[in-house]
Structure formats: structure tokens, C-alpha cells
Design a protein around this motif. Structure first.
Motif, PDB file in Angstrom:
ATOM      1  N   MET A   1       1.222  -0.987   0.455  1.00  0.00           N
ATOM      2  CA  MET A   1      -0.030   0.198   0.039  1.00  0.00           C
ATOM      3  C   MET A   1       0.819   1.086   0.141  1.00  0.00           C
ATOM      4  O   MET A   1       0.696   2.457  -0.522  1.00  0.00           O
ATOM      5  CB  MET A   1      -1.076   0.391   1.299  1.00  0.00           C
ATOM      6  N   ALA A   2       1.805   0.989   0.974  1.00  0.00           N
ATOM      7  CA  ALA A   2       3.244   2.709   0.791  1.00  0.00           C
ATOM      8  C   ALA A   2       3.485   2.612  -0.283  1.00  0.00           C
ATOM      9  O   ALA A   2       3.846   3.794  -0.425  1.00  0.00           O
ATOM     10  CB  ALA A   2       3.898   2.485   2.200  1.00  0.00           C
ATOM     11  N   ALA A   3       4.648   1.930  -1.296  1.00  0.00           N
ATOM     12  CA  ALA A   3       4.044   1.671  -2.296  1.00  0.00           C
ATOM     13  C   ALA A   3       3.475   2.253  -3.587  1.00  0.00           C
ATOM     14  O   ALA A   3       4.417   3.596  -4.462  1.00  0.00           O
ATOM     15  CB  ALA A   3       4.880   0.996  -2.948  1.00  0.00           C
ATOM     16  N   VAL A   4       2.265   2.408  -3.948  1.00  0.00           N
ATOM     17  CA  VAL A   4       1.312   2.751  -4.492  1.00  0.00           C
ATOM     18  C   VAL A   4       1.600   4.100  -3.948  1.00  0.00           C
ATOM     19  O   VAL A   4       0.806   5.179  -5.013  1.00  0.00           O
ATOM     20  CB  VAL A   4       0.045   2.375  -4.175  1.00  0.00           C
ATOM     21  N   MET A   5       1.417   4.860  -2.890  1.00  0.00           N
ATOM     22  CA  MET A   5       1.410   5.899  -2.763  1.00  0.00           C
ATOM     23  C   MET A   5       2.317   7.408  -3.237  1.00  0.00           C
ATOM     24  O   MET A   5       3.643   6.614  -3.127  1.00  0.00           O
ATOM     25  CB  MET A   5       1.530   5.937  -0.866  1.00  0.00           C
ATOM     26  N   ASP A   6       2.070   8.060  -3.855  1.00  0.00           N
ATOM     27  CA  ASP A   6       2.965   9.009  -4.629  1.00  0.00           C
ATOM     28  C   ASP A   6       3.105  10.523  -3.883  1.00  0.00           C
ATOM     29  O   ASP A   6       2.106  11.402  -3.922  1.00  0.00           O
ATOM     30  CB  ASP A   6       2.808   9.337  -6.005  1.00  0.00           C
ATOM     31  N   THR A   7       4.302  10.554  -3.309  1.00  0.00           N
ATOM     32  CA  THR A   7       4.436  12.374  -2.133  1.00  0.00           C
ATOM     33  C   THR A   7       4.606  13.103  -3.100  1.00  0.00           C
ATOM     34  O   THR A   7       4.755  14.470  -2.221  1.00  0.00           O
ATOM     35  CB  THR A   7       5.432  12.115  -1.447  1.00  0.00           C
ATOM     36  N   THR A   8       5.049  12.615  -4.578  1.00  0.00           N
ATOM     37  CA  THR A   8       4.856  13.782  -5.293  1.00  0.00           C
ATOM     38  C   THR A   8       3.594  14.637  -5.116  1.00  0.00           C
ATOM     39  O   THR A   8       3.761  15.767  -6.354  1.00  0.00           O
ATOM     40  CB  THR A   8       6.454  13.655  -5.861  1.00  0.00           C
ATOM     41  N   LEU A   9       2.378  13.764  -5.497  1.00  0.00           N
ATOM     42  CA  LEU A   9       1.476  14.765  -5.542  1.00  0.00           C
ATOM     43  C   LEU A   9       1.199  15.415  -4.551  1.00  0.00           C
ATOM     44  O   LEU A   9       1.082  15.681  -3.718  1.00  0.00           O
ATOM     45  CB  LEU A   9       0.621  13.474  -6.063  1.00  0.00           C
ATOM     46  N   ASN A  10      -0.365  15.231  -5.289  1.00  0.00           N
ATOM     47  CA  ASN A  10      -0.930  16.812  -4.658  1.00  0.00           C
ATOM     48  C   ASN A  10      -1.222  16.757  -3.648  1.00  0.00           C
ATOM     49  O   ASN A  10      -2.676  15.396  -3.614  1.00  0.00           O
ATOM     50  CB  ASN A  10      -1.957  17.351  -5.546  1.00  0.00           C
ATOM     51  N   TRP A  11      -1.200  17.296  -1.930  1.00  0.00           N
ATOM     52  CA  TRP A  11      -2.135  16.387  -0.882  1.00  0.00           C
ATOM     53  C   TRP A  11      -1.895  18.025  -0.159  1.00  0.00           C
ATOM     54  O   TRP A  11      -2.066  17.856   1.207  1.00  0.00           O
ATOM     55  CB  TRP A  11      -0.492  16.298  -0.063  1.00  0.00           C
ATOM     56  N   HIS A  12      -2.594  18.755  -0.986  1.00  0.00           N
ATOM     57  CA  HIS A  12      -2.936  19.992  -0.399  1.00  0.00           C
ATOM     58  C   HIS A  12      -4.238  19.694   0.841  1.00  0.00           C
ATOM     59  O   HIS A  12      -4.930  20.949   1.555  1.00  0.00           O
ATOM     60  CB  HIS A  12      -3.104  21.754  -1.273  1.00  0.00           C
ATOM     61  N   PHE A  13      -5.296  19.589   0.159  1.00  0.00           N
ATOM     62  CA  PHE A  13      -6.298  18.837   0.827  1.00  0.00           C
ATOM     63  C   PHE A  13      -6.107  17.650   2.626  1.00  0.00           C
ATOM     64  O   PHE A  13      -6.623  18.556   3.244  1.00  0.00           O
ATOM     65  CB  PHE A  13      -7.913  17.338   0.029  1.00  0.00           C
ATOM     66  N   GLY A  14      -5.622  17.249   2.495  1.00  0.00           N
ATOM     67  CA  GLY A  14      -4.777  16.432   3.572  1.00  0.00           C
ATOM     68  C   GLY A  14      -4.760  17.259   4.232  1.00  0.00           C
ATOM     69  O   GLY A  14      -4.487  17.128   5.601  1.00  0.00           O
ATOM     70  N   SER A  15      -3.784  18.528   3.705  1.00  0.00           N
ATOM     71  CA  SER A  15      -3.040  19.586   5.172  1.00  0.00           C
ATOM     72  C   SER A  15      -4.087  20.812   5.236  1.00  0.00           C
ATOM     73  O   SER A  15      -4.302  21.033   6.604  1.00  0.00           O
ATOM     74  CB  SER A  15      -1.645  20.229   3.789  1.00  0.00           C
ATOM     75  N   ASN A  16      -5.333  21.045   4.168  1.00  0.00           N
ATOM     76  CA  ASN A  16      -5.502  22.206   5.190  1.00  0.00           C
ATOM     77  C   ASN A  16      -7.191  21.672   5.777  1.00  0.00           C
ATOM     78  O   ASN A  16      -8.320  22.362   6.544  1.00  0.00           O
ATOM     79  CB  ASN A  16      -6.182  22.720   3.281  1.00  0.00           C
ATOM     80  N   VAL A  17      -7.630  20.402   5.350  1.00  0.00           N
ATOM     81  CA  VAL A  17      -9.139  20.144   6.204  1.00  0.00           C
ATOM     82  C   VAL A  17      -9.514  20.359   7.005  1.00  0.00           C
ATOM     83  O   VAL A  17     -10.896  21.012   7.212  1.00  0.00           O
ATOM     84  CB  VAL A  17      -8.966  18.529   5.580  1.00  0.00           C
ATOM     85  N   TRP A  18      -8.171  20.464   8.138  1.00  0.00           N
ATOM     86  CA  TRP A  18      -9.075  20.500   9.560  1.00  0.00           C
ATOM     87  C   TRP A  18      -9.061  21.887  10.083  1.00  0.00           C
ATOM     88  O   TRP A  18      -9.389  21.830  11.161  1.00  0.00           O
ATOM     89  CB  TRP A  18      -7.490  19.792  10.105  1.00  0.00           C
ATOM     90  N   ASN A  19      -9.205  23.158   8.980  1.00  0.00           N
ATOM     91  CA  ASN A  19      -9.424  23.894   8.951  1.00  0.00           C
ATOM     92  C   ASN A  19     -10.986  24.157   8.673  1.00  0.00           C
ATOM     93  O   ASN A  19     -11.613  25.352   8.497  1.00  0.00           O
ATOM     94  CB  ASN A  19      -8.852  24.879   7.678  1.00  0.00           C
ATOM     95  N   TYR A  20     -11.576  23.495   9.027  1.00  0.00           N
ATOM     96  CA  TYR A  20     -13.369  23.314   8.316  1.00  0.00           C
ATOM     97  C   TYR A  20     -13.187  21.883   9.212  1.00  0.00           C
ATOM     98  O   TYR A  20     -13.823  20.484   8.974  1.00  0.00           O
ATOM     99  CB  TYR A  20     -13.372  22.841   6.810  1.00  0.00           C
ATOM    100  N   PRO A  21     -14.534  22.649  10.270  1.00  0.00           N
ATOM    101  CA  PRO A  21     -15.102  21.978  11.477  1.00  0.00           C
ATOM    102  C   PRO A  21     -15.776  20.906  10.716  1.00  0.00           C
ATOM    103  O   PRO A  21     -15.987  19.902  12.002  1.00  0.00           O
ATOM    104  CB  PRO A  21     -15.294  22.751  12.676  1.00  0.00           C
ATOM    105  N   GLU A  22     -16.891  21.072   9.700  1.00  0.00           N
ATOM    106  CA  GLU A  22     -17.979  20.625   9.538  1.00  0.00           C
ATOM    107  C   GLU A  22     -17.707  19.517   9.147  1.00  0.00           C
ATOM    108  O   GLU A  22     -17.951  17.507   9.697  1.00  0.00           O
ATOM    109  CB  GLU A  22     -18.353  21.293   8.089  1.00  0.00           C
TER     110      GLU A  22
END
Length: 303
Positions: free
Chosen positions: A211-232
Motif C-alpha cells: 500500500m505504501a509503495a502505491v502512495m506518491d508523495t510528489t502528488l498534490n496533498w493540499h486537501f490533507g493539509s487544509n481539511v482540518w481548517n473546516y470543522p464540519e
């Protein structure tokens, strides 16, 4: 006459092949607020949108690790959520729950489906529940795959399970002045440090590495970084499941400590079938044949 029959049969074959091929495509869809979303369509049968977890991951971990088996029975629509994977979105993008739900509805309309099946995995359950709750007339059925519907519960469970795996008291992480979110992050850091993170999701370390090998950390991760700013996203979505009155299939794993092996017991779907499997977090990877079998049985009841 035989030549005519042969030619006609070949024509039918070509048409049939073309219709199947038409269901396999990749494209970028531009949302009404000008964000480009990567969409992959593959398979044949009733349309089913896969809502990936993370938050901020991408759907490749599903279809590259055995989930593509569902393409034999459904037309799978894989969407990289805004700010995730191959999709657009940056630090200034709207990542509110309402906007992410609107993305799904715009894609459904673009593809021309009157209704589709909604299949979330992990954190995707929060998004899926809000979508189905908001657009009940656009949903044929739902398939919840080891989903989190209450992030507060997920944090509490994660801290408890990680402390057990590390063989330390929870108080090592739940300290005065430390939020539950901070403690949750700390236990995952300690698990990674001890090379034990896989035990939260898998029994087999090799599958975690796949599973870890399929993940590509060079791709877009902005959602994961910003989602915690939305309490809903922090609301208890299990309460909304009582109003989701469509056929629902729920998968849970008795070794899935990342969402909690008993989290599904708090779900309130009126028309639910539960499949509790001897797996961790990813039944499509760990037991693909049984995963497919249960989905086929579920789909047969929709006809």
C-alpha cells in the motif's frame, strides 16, 4: 448466407467491444469554481463512484491493490478529490465539505448518470455520507468499505489501540494541555518510529508495504493539509445515517484498528447489510475474492 451471418456477428462483436471500451477513460473535469479534477472511468455495469480516504490520498491505492476486481460488475468512477493526487487545488482552494460534495454532483451530471452507487473507503465515509444525505434522489445504493464516520471516535480509538500496540499507557499521549488531535498525531509518530504503524491497518506487514509503495508523495496533498481548517468534517456522521434510506452494504474488519473494529456498530442505516471480515483496513486487498463475492450478492438484490 454464412458470410453475411459472419459479418453480422463481427459487427456485433465490434459494437460490444466499443461499448465496453467507452467505459474506460481518463480525463480532467473542470468544476464550477475552476478546479481541475482527475477522473478515471473503468469497467462495466451499474455506475459506482469511489470516494477515497486519506484525507488527501488518491484512489489508486484501491484499484491498484485489488479493488479493480469490482470493475467486472460495476462501472467504477474514480475521482481524485480537489487538492489530492492528480487533481488541482492549492492552499487557497475551497475545501469545505459542501464544495467537495458539489464536485461529486457536478461529475455525476457531467457523466449523465441519473443515479449511481456511492462507495467510500476510510475517511471518504464522511464525504459520502454528506453527499448521500444531501442528494438522496441521485443514489441507487451505498457500499461503505471500512469507513470512519466520526473523527472524534477515530482519534480516541486510535490512541487506545496505538497505546496497546506500543505497550504503553494512554496517559503517555493524553497529557494536560495536549489536544486529542495532537495526541493522535503523536501516537502515529511513535508507531512509525517503532516500525509498528502497519499493525493499525494490517496483520501482514508486506501488504502494508504494498500500500505504501502505491502512495506518491510528489502528488498534490493540499486537501490533507487544509481539511482540518473546516470543522464540519468533525461532526458525528453516524447520526445522519439514520436518514439514508437506500440499500447499504457495510464492510468492517476485526483487525482494523485505524477506524476501530466495532465502529460500524454505531451506524444507523435502515437498510444495511453488514459484512464483518477477518481483515484489517483494506478487505479488497486482503481478501479480494470474498470482497467481490459479497458485493456481487448485494448487487444482485438491486436488480
Amino acid at each position: 448466407m454464412r458470410n453475411h451471418i459472419f459479418a453480422f456477428l463481427m459487427f456485433l462483436f465490434i459494437v460490444a467491444a466499443g461499448s465496453v471500451q467507452a467505459q474506460n477513460k481518463n480525463f480532467y473535469f473542470t468544476t464550477s469554481d475552476s478546479v481541475q479534477l482527475y477522473v478515471r472511468v473503468a469497467g462495466q455495469g451499474k455506475p459506482c463512484v469511489f470516494i477515497h480516504g486519506g484525507p488527501g490520498s488518491w484512489p489508486k491505492y484501491y484499484y491498484a491493490l485489488g479493488g479493480n476486481i469490482t470493475e467486472q460488475d460495476m462501472t467504477m468512477i474514480y475521482v481524485d478529490q480537489r487538492g489530492s493526487g492528480r487533481s488541482g487545488g492549492d492552499g487557497s482552494t475551497d475545501y469545505s465539505l459542501a464544495r467537495v460534495v458539489k464536485d461529486l454532483e457536478e461529475i455525476r451530471a457531467h457523466l449523465g448518470y441519473e443515479k449511481w452507487i456511492v462507495m467510500p473507503h476510510s475517511f471518504g465515509g464522511t464525504i459520502a455520507t454528506e453527499y448521500v444525505y444531501s442528494h438522496p434522489n441521485r443514489v441507487l445504493a451505498t457500499i461503505y468499505v471500512n469507513t470512519t464516520l466520526n473523527l472524534d471516535y477515530a482519534k480516541s480509538n486510535g490512541i487506545t489501540q496505538a497505546a496497546r500496540i506500543l505497550n504503553v499507557p494512554e496517559s503517555d499521549f493524553l497529557k494536560p494541555g495536549v489536544s486529542k488531535t495532537q495526541a493522535f498525531g503523536a501516537v502515529w509518530s511513535k508507531l512509525n518510529e517503532k516500525d509498528m504503524a502497519y499493525k493499525m491497518m494490517y496483520r501482514d506487514k508486506a501488504q502494508f508495504q504494498e500500500m505504501a509503495a502505491v502512495m506518491d508523495t510528489t502528488l498534490n496533498w493540499h486537501f490533507g493539509s487544509n481539511v482540518w481548517n473546516y470543522p464540519e468534517y468533525e461532526q458525528d456522521f453516524t447520526l445522519k445515517t439514520a436518514a439514508i434510506n437506500v440499500p447499504t452494504l457495510v464492510f468492517a474488519g476485526i483487525y482494523d484498528y485505524s477506524v476501530g473494529p466495532e465502529h460500524y456498530k454505531s451506524f444507523q442505516f435502515p437498510k444495511a447489510t453488514y459484512r464483518v471480515m477477518k481483515t484489517g483496513h483494506c478487505p479488497y486487498q486482503e481478501q479480494p475474492k470474498d470482497f467481490q463475492k459479497y458485493i456481487r450478492k448485494f448487487l444482485a438484490k438491486l436488480d
